[in-house]
Design a protein around this motif. Structure first.
Motif, short mmCIF file in Angstrom:
data_model
loop_
_atom_site.label_atom_id
_atom_site.label_comp_id
_atom_site.label_asym_id
_atom_site.label_seq_id
_atom_site.Cartn_x
_atom_site.Cartn_y
_atom_site.Cartn_z
N PRO A 101 0.83 -1.20 0.00
CA PRO A 101 0.00 0.00 0.00
C PRO A 101 0.86 1.25 0.00
O PRO A 101 2.06 1.19 0.25
CB PRO A 101 -0.79 -0.12 1.31
CG PRO A 101 0.04 -0.98 2.18
CD PRO A 101 0.84 -1.88 1.28
N GLN A 102 0.21 2.36 -0.29
CA GLN A 102 0.90 3.64 -0.18
C GLN A 102 1.32 3.82 1.27
O GLN A 102 0.59 3.46 2.18
CB GLN A 102 -0.04 4.77 -0.59
CG GLN A 102 0.43 5.49 -1.81
CD GLN A 102 -0.59 6.49 -2.30
OE1 GLN A 102 -1.78 6.31 -2.11
NE2 GLN A 102 -0.14 7.53 -2.93
N ARG A 103 2.49 4.36 1.46
CA ARG A 103 2.99 4.52 2.81
C ARG A 103 2.13 5.52 3.57
O ARG A 103 1.82 6.59 3.07
CB ARG A 103 4.43 5.01 2.77
CG ARG A 103 5.08 5.16 4.12
CD ARG A 103 6.55 5.36 3.93
NE ARG A 103 6.84 6.47 3.03
CZ ARG A 103 7.00 7.72 3.44
NH1 ARG A 103 6.88 8.00 4.71
NH2 ARG A 103 7.27 8.67 2.58
N GLN A 157 11.81 4.81 13.48
CA GLN A 157 13.19 5.28 13.47
C GLN A 157 13.77 5.30 12.06
O GLN A 157 14.88 5.77 11.86
CB GLN A 157 14.07 4.38 14.35
CG GLN A 157 13.77 4.48 15.83
CD GLN A 157 14.57 3.47 16.62
OE1 GLN A 157 14.58 2.29 16.31
NE2 GLN A 157 15.26 3.93 17.65
N LEU A 158 13.04 4.71 11.11
CA LEU A 158 13.57 4.61 9.75
C LEU A 158 13.14 5.82 8.93
O LEU A 158 12.14 6.47 9.22
CB LEU A 158 13.04 3.34 9.09
CG LEU A 158 13.39 2.04 9.82
CD1 LEU A 158 12.72 0.86 9.12
CD2 LEU A 158 14.89 1.83 9.86
N SER A 159 13.90 6.08 7.88
CA SER A 159 13.52 7.17 6.98
C SER A 159 12.31 6.75 6.15
O SER A 159 11.95 5.58 6.10
CB SER A 159 14.69 7.51 6.07
OG SER A 159 14.80 6.56 5.04
N GLY A 160 11.70 7.72 5.49
CA GLY A 160 10.52 7.41 4.69
C GLY A 160 10.79 6.34 3.64
O GLY A 160 9.99 5.43 3.44
N GLN A 163 11.05 3.02 5.31
CA GLN A 163 9.73 2.52 5.71
C GLN A 163 9.01 1.90 4.52
O GLN A 163 8.38 0.87 4.62
CB GLN A 163 8.88 3.66 6.28
CG GLN A 163 9.32 4.11 7.66
CD GLN A 163 8.49 5.27 8.18
OE1 GLN A 163 7.46 5.60 7.63
NE2 GLN A 163 8.96 5.89 9.24
N GLN A 164 9.16 2.56 3.37
CA GLN A 164 8.54 2.04 2.16
C GLN A 164 9.13 0.67 1.81
O GLN A 164 8.41 -0.25 1.42
CB GLN A 164 8.78 3.02 1.01
CG GLN A 164 8.07 2.63 -0.26
CD GLN A 164 6.57 2.76 -0.14
OE1 GLN A 164 6.05 3.81 0.21
NE2 GLN A 164 5.87 1.69 -0.41
N GLU B 310 16.44 13.64 5.13
CA GLU B 310 15.66 13.26 6.30
C GLU B 310 14.39 14.10 6.42
O GLU B 310 13.38 13.64 6.88
CB GLU B 310 16.49 13.43 7.57
CG GLU B 310 17.06 12.12 8.05
CD GLU B 310 18.21 11.69 7.18
OE1 GLU B 310 18.07 10.68 6.49
OE2 GLU B 310 19.24 12.38 7.16
N CYS B 311 14.51 15.34 6.00
CA CYS B 311 13.36 16.21 6.20
C CYS B 311 12.25 15.92 5.21
O CYS B 311 11.09 15.99 5.54
CB CYS B 311 13.78 17.68 6.05
SG CYS B 311 14.85 18.19 7.39
N THR B 312 12.65 15.59 4.00
CA THR B 312 11.62 15.50 2.98
C THR B 312 10.96 14.14 2.95
O THR B 312 9.91 14.00 2.36
CB THR B 312 12.21 15.76 1.60
OG1 THR B 312 13.32 14.88 1.43
CG2 THR B 312 12.65 17.20 1.45
N THR B 313 11.56 13.15 3.53
CA THR B 313 10.97 11.83 3.39
C THR B 313 10.26 11.40 4.63
O THR B 313 10.37 12.00 5.64
CB THR B 313 12.05 10.78 3.05
OG1 THR B 313 13.02 10.84 4.07
CG2 THR B 313 12.61 11.04 1.70
#
Lengths: 290, 313
Positions: A101-103, A157-160, A163-164, B310-313
């Motif tokens: 799914p979309q995050r 704690q993970l970046s976007g 996470q994806q 880090e900021c944008t994601t």
């Protein structure tokens, strides 16, 4: 769990669809209403085994609604959806379907580790308990997306981008034959996009069927065999990748070729500052994970 | 020391301790799922509805001429709590936006219905006090067995189906796409919450039941990074505060339920205050992902800071 993906053809480049007649996805005249507004108005979509299909379209064209309907999250108001020849419902071999799914940015109330989230992907249909050996399955799936060393990190704690990739690992952990992804690279940093493209290249070479919602083909351009474009809830294009409108040529990176194998990943020199997750030998990753 | 022995050998206290112990373990298990689903107030709603059940049981008991009149109060609470939780779940499913509204209406309806029915049954609102604030000292042997059975059920389902309940609570959409019986699993959580409320009613009272489910989880999530450990820490905290609180009331005449909840909140406050200090001492978990930057940075400044990313994601 049945053995998966072993009977799929692993022809390099463009794997021919196995002609046993049953497509992975077959949607006929699908209508979906959300509230009062008709979001999908008679969509036909067939994805044959081994195909890589991109679903394109502007915001609000119904892309997400379509894939969510295809995996049974949203009910279709009319029309039919068959996965592997079975109408949506308990008969569908859910183990063979992986959905990303979309995050969602909202973090749930209780922390959960990447490994815990991925492990939940092992449950499907009537399998309500984790199978034996789930730890190694989870480790393999995280390794596949380059996050083996992050297994015990809380997802928040993970970046976007990471996470994806956890969500992708969650879909992959049960070794599906069909992968349905909803904007897997939207708002994701470039290294995660590259890691994603490398992972997808490997999976497609192994015969994975893919339906992916994208804004632009980007890093996946070399993999995509067919594009379906939605506009106002209808299919307006089904065929070869369309040329982007002027000013939308976003995929014209100078290094669009997907990487044949992660170990041979070549990054453009100007962004390379530290070793990426793929280039670390496995044993050190395990040490870090412990 | 001899006082402690005296307490442990006191049959009243033994029964109360067993009940407190079981409730302390199981309430946070269910609470972990509720917090994960962002339904922390569900327990309160069910608690209020259970009050109507208590009064209804009382009314039926009085009508049938049973002695004592409140012998059906607990069964009534179980029935009403389960019915209420199922109702909330159905409403939540039908129209997601009105979930908290439905909860609020249940709050009011539960209390009003309880007070109204207890009057009809020939009691006064004072009769409800024991259920509102707990009456652990009056636990009978039969109560203990009911508690053992219900807590056993809660733990078997809550722990045995942890992976599936986690999946549904964590990301319902994904659970649907995996073909899991999401409806049944959501119902299971709701019914578990209802059973927990009725079991914990004896120990802390209906008004404070939810605290026992939620506060230990709030403590657990402060100190762990995983769902499993949050549940574990919450259960340990639940047992410790329940047993400690109850033991203190053996010597000091205060309400056990209130003391248990105050203790739990005190633990939360202490842990929350100490948390920054403890976190600093722990081996550092580097928050910066170990991946190359999106932008070209001159090698001289090649630390690992990539603020844009880090900021944008």
């Amino acid at each position: 769990m049945t053995s998966l993906a072993t009977d799929s053809p692993s022809g390099a480049g463009t794997p021919p669809p196995p002609d046993d007649g049953v497509p992975a996805i077959e949607a006929r005249d699908v209508h979906v209403r959300l509230g009062a507004s008709p979001v999908l108005r008679g969509v036909d979509l067939t994805v044959r085994r081994g195909e890589v299909v991109a679903l394109l379209g502007a915001n609000g064209s119904g892309k997400s609604t379509l894939v969510r309907t295809l995996v049974g999250v949203l009910p279709a108001t009319a029309g039919s959806v068959h996965l592997f020849g079975h109408a949506l419902g308990n008969d569908v071999p859910w183990a063979r379907v992986g959905y990303v799914p979309q995050r969602v940015s909202a973090v749930a109330g209780v922390p959960s580790t990447a490994a815990e989230v991925v492990a939940s992907g092992l449950l499907h249909g009537r399998r309500l308990r984790l199978p034996r050996g789930w730890r190694s399955s989870v480790r393999e799936a995280l390794d596949l997306v380059g996050l083996a060393d992050r297994a015990r990190y809380a997802t928040h704690q993970l970046s976007g981008g990471q996470q994806q990739r956890v969500l992708i690992a969650r879909a992959l952990v049960r070794r599906p034959e069909l992968l349905v992804l909803d904007e897997p690279v939207a708002g994701v940093d470039r290294p995660s996009q590259e890691a994603f493209a490398a992972t997808m290249t490997r999976l497609v070479a192994d015969g994975m069927t893919v339906l992916v919602v994208l804004h632009e083909l980007g890093e996946l351009a070399p993999l995509v065999q067919r594009c379906v474009v939605l506009r106002h809830g209808k299919v307006v294009h089904d065929g070869a990748p369309p040329t982007p409108r002027p000013g939308h040529g976003g995929e014209a990176h100078e290094h669009v070729h997907p990487h044949a194998h992660p170990r041979t990943v070549q990054r453009p020199e100007d962004v390379r500052l530290a070793d990426g997750p793929f280039e670390r030998p496995d044993d050190t990753e395990d040490e870090v994970a412990r | 020391m001899s006082g402690l022995w005296e307490m442990v050998t006191d049959p009243f206290m033994q029964r109360a301790l067993v009940a407190a112990l079981l409730v302390g373990v199981s309430a946070p298990v269910v609470g972990t799922y509720l917090v994960q689903k962002r339904l922390a107030l569900l327990g309160d709603g069910i608690g209020h509805v259970a009050l109507t059940g208590v009064a209804l049981g009382w009314l039926v008991g009085a009508a049938m001429g049973l002695v004592p009149a409140d012998v059906l109060a607990v069964p009534g609470a179980v029935v009403a709590a389960v019915a209420g939780s199922v109702l909330i779940e159905v409403v939540r499913r039908r129209g997601r936006t009105s979930g908290d509204l439905a909860l609020a209406i249940l709050f009011y309806g539960g209390i009003a219905g309880g007070v109204l029915l207890i009057g009809l049954a020939g009691g006064s609102s004072g009769s409800l006090m024991a259920y509102l604030f707990g009456s652990i000292s009056s636990v009978t042997l039969a109560d203990v067995w009911v508690t053992v059975a219900l807590c056993g059920l809660i733990l078997i389902i809550g722990l045995g189906l942890r992976a599936a309940l986690f999946s549904v609570s964590h990301d319902e959409e994904f659970a649907v796409s995996a073909g899991l019986p999401v409806w049944a699993l959501n119902m299971a959580v709701a019914v578990l919450a209802a059973l927990t409320v009725t079991v914990a009613m004896r120990v802390v009272g209906l008004l404070l039941v939810s605290a026992l489910m939620i506060v230990p989880v709030a403590i657990g999530q402060l100190v762990t990074r995983s769902f499993r450990r949050t549940m574990l820490v919450a259960s340990v905290v639940g047992v410790v505060v329940c047993v400690t609180g109850l033991s203190i009331t053996y010597w000091h005449n205060v309400s056990p339920g209130a003391l248990i909840v105050v203790l739990a909140i005190a633990v939360y406050a202490v842990v929350a205050a100490l948390h920054p200090v403890l976190a600093r001492r722990r081996p550092p978990a580097d928050p910066h992902p170990d991946i190359p930057d999106d932008v070209a940075v001159a090698p001289a400044g090649a630390g690992r800071a990539a603020p844009q990313e880090e900021c944008t994601t």
